[in-house]
Write a protein that holds these residues in place. Structure first.
Motif, short mmCIF file in Angstrom:
data_model
loop_
_atom_site.label_atom_id
_atom_site.label_comp_id
_atom_site.label_asym_id
_atom_site.label_seq_id
_atom_site.Cartn_x
_atom_site.Cartn_y
_atom_site.Cartn_z
N UNK A 1 -41.67 -19.21 27.92
CA UNK A 1 -42.18 -20.04 28.88
C UNK A 1 -40.79 -20.26 29.86
N UNK A 2 -41.18 -20.37 30.89
CA UNK A 2 -40.06 -20.79 31.87
C UNK A 2 -39.57 -22.21 31.58
N UNK A 3 -38.29 -22.35 32.08
CA UNK A 3 -37.74 -23.76 32.08
C UNK A 3 -37.30 -23.86 33.23
N UNK A 4 -37.57 -25.18 33.89
CA UNK A 4 -37.30 -25.55 35.27
C UNK A 4 -36.71 -26.98 35.37
N UNK A 5 -35.64 -27.03 36.23
CA UNK A 5 -34.96 -28.64 36.63
C UNK A 5 -35.97 -29.59 37.12
N UNK A 6 -36.13 -30.64 36.60
CA UNK A 6 -37.10 -31.60 37.06
C UNK A 6 -36.17 -32.65 38.13
N UNK A 7 -35.02 -32.57 37.82
CA UNK A 7 -33.62 -33.36 38.66
C UNK A 7 -32.53 -32.51 38.83
N UNK A 8 -31.54 -33.13 39.44
CA UNK A 8 -30.53 -32.36 39.67
C UNK A 8 -29.91 -32.13 38.03
N UNK A 9 -29.45 -31.07 37.64
CA UNK A 9 -29.03 -30.79 35.96
C UNK A 9 -27.43 -30.35 36.07
N UNK A 10 -26.76 -30.93 35.29
CA UNK A 10 -25.46 -30.29 34.95
C UNK A 10 -25.58 -29.94 33.65
N UNK A 11 -25.25 -28.79 33.36
CA UNK A 11 -25.11 -28.25 32.01
C UNK A 11 -23.89 -27.68 31.45
N UNK A 12 -23.57 -27.57 30.23
CA UNK A 12 -22.46 -26.75 29.79
C UNK A 12 -23.15 -25.46 28.96
N UNK A 13 -22.94 -24.21 29.38
CA UNK A 13 -23.49 -23.24 28.79
C UNK A 13 -22.32 -22.72 28.06
N UNK A 14 -22.85 -21.83 26.83
CA UNK A 14 -22.22 -21.29 25.87
C UNK A 14 -22.59 -19.64 25.96
N UNK A 15 -21.80 -18.84 26.70
CA UNK A 15 -22.40 -17.40 27.02
C UNK A 15 -22.28 -16.65 25.71
N UNK A 16 -23.21 -15.74 25.62
CA UNK A 16 -23.39 -14.91 24.51
C UNK A 16 -22.37 -13.67 24.70
N UNK A 17 -21.72 -13.61 23.54
CA UNK A 17 -20.70 -12.61 23.70
C UNK A 17 -20.16 -12.11 22.03
N UNK A 18 -20.07 -10.77 21.75
CA UNK A 18 -19.72 -10.22 20.44
C UNK A 18 -18.35 -10.83 20.13
N UNK A 19 -17.71 -11.18 20.99
CA UNK A 19 -16.13 -11.23 20.58
C UNK A 19 -15.70 -12.87 20.50
N UNK A 20 -16.60 -13.70 20.80
CA UNK A 20 -16.34 -15.09 20.60
C UNK A 20 -17.01 -15.56 19.29
N UNK A 21 -16.58 -16.93 18.92
CA UNK A 21 -17.23 -17.67 17.89
C UNK A 21 -17.44 -19.10 18.31
N UNK A 22 -18.53 -19.34 17.91
CA UNK A 22 -18.89 -20.88 18.53
C UNK A 22 -18.32 -21.74 17.35
N UNK A 23 -17.82 -22.70 18.05
CA UNK A 23 -17.15 -24.04 17.07
C UNK A 23 -18.24 -24.23 16.22
#
Length: 212
Positions: free
Chosen positions: A73-95
């Protein structure tokens, strides 16, 4: 899969009505909402909309993307949104703390969807709106964004209708009844709850039901 993310976090911004994700398109990132509100929804062939999820500050949008799932399903902003993104990558590790946040977000999402299902299937109009407004307040309070008995509430009556399965006219009348009964106060995109216990009773919540 949760470990396959870039270690560095970046930030992004979305304007109202801008898509965070489109249906069946591989998302660029998992988002942690820092400011603003967004929603997940589904459209019927005749254009009717059902909002199936609401993302507030502190929420992970969407934790199951870490398992390789594409948005259904789509996801849309209802207000101004500021977000932190964690890009997918095979070379990194999520804390580790971010992995825990994803799993907690997934558990919270499942519990919230169950509550919404019960509300839509069995509750009256007043019970539905009381449940929704109380949930919004409790979620904002858990993120440290409530002020006494009040918090921001930028949803329009059309958006509330799309969440609760009611018409905008029915939402308007029900909110008027709730105001007259002293259950809620809504003004200038702010929600105030004079009596939390009374609103819980109006929402037909069980004694141990948690909405945050």
């Amino acid at each position: 899969m949760l470990g396959q993310f870039a270690a560095s976090e970046t930030h992004c911004h979305f304007r109202p009505h801008q898509f965070l994700a489109r249906e069946d398109e591989q998302p660029d990132a998992i988002y942690r909402i820092d400011e603003g509100w967004a929603c997940r929804y589904r459209l019927l062939p005749d254009g009717r909309r059902q909002i199936t999820g609401l993302f507030l500050p502190g929420d992970i949008c969407e934790p199951h993307w870490a398992l390789g799932k594409r948005p259904s399903q789509p996801i849309v902003a209802l207000t101004n949104v500021r977000a932190t993104n964690l890009p997918s990558s095979p070379h990194g590790v999520l804390p580790a703390e971010s992995q825990q946040a994803c799993w907690k977000g997934l558990a919270d999402m499942i519990e919230r969807q169950t509550n919404w299902l019960v509300t839509l299937g069995r509750k009256t109009a007043i019970e539905r709106l009381a449940h929704l407004l109380l949930e919004l307040f409790e979620r904002m309070r858990s993120s440290g964004l409530s002020y006494g008995q009040q918090c921001a509430m930028p949803l329009t009556q059309m958006e509330i209708a799309d969440m609760t399965g009611l018409t905008p006219v029915h939402v308007n009348r029900t909110l008027q009844t709730m105001r007259q009964r002293g259950l809620v106060e809504l003004q200038s995109k702010w929600l105030r709850i004079p009596d939390l216990a009374a609103l819980r009773d109006a929402a037909a919540l069980t004694s141990n039901e948690v909405l945050a």
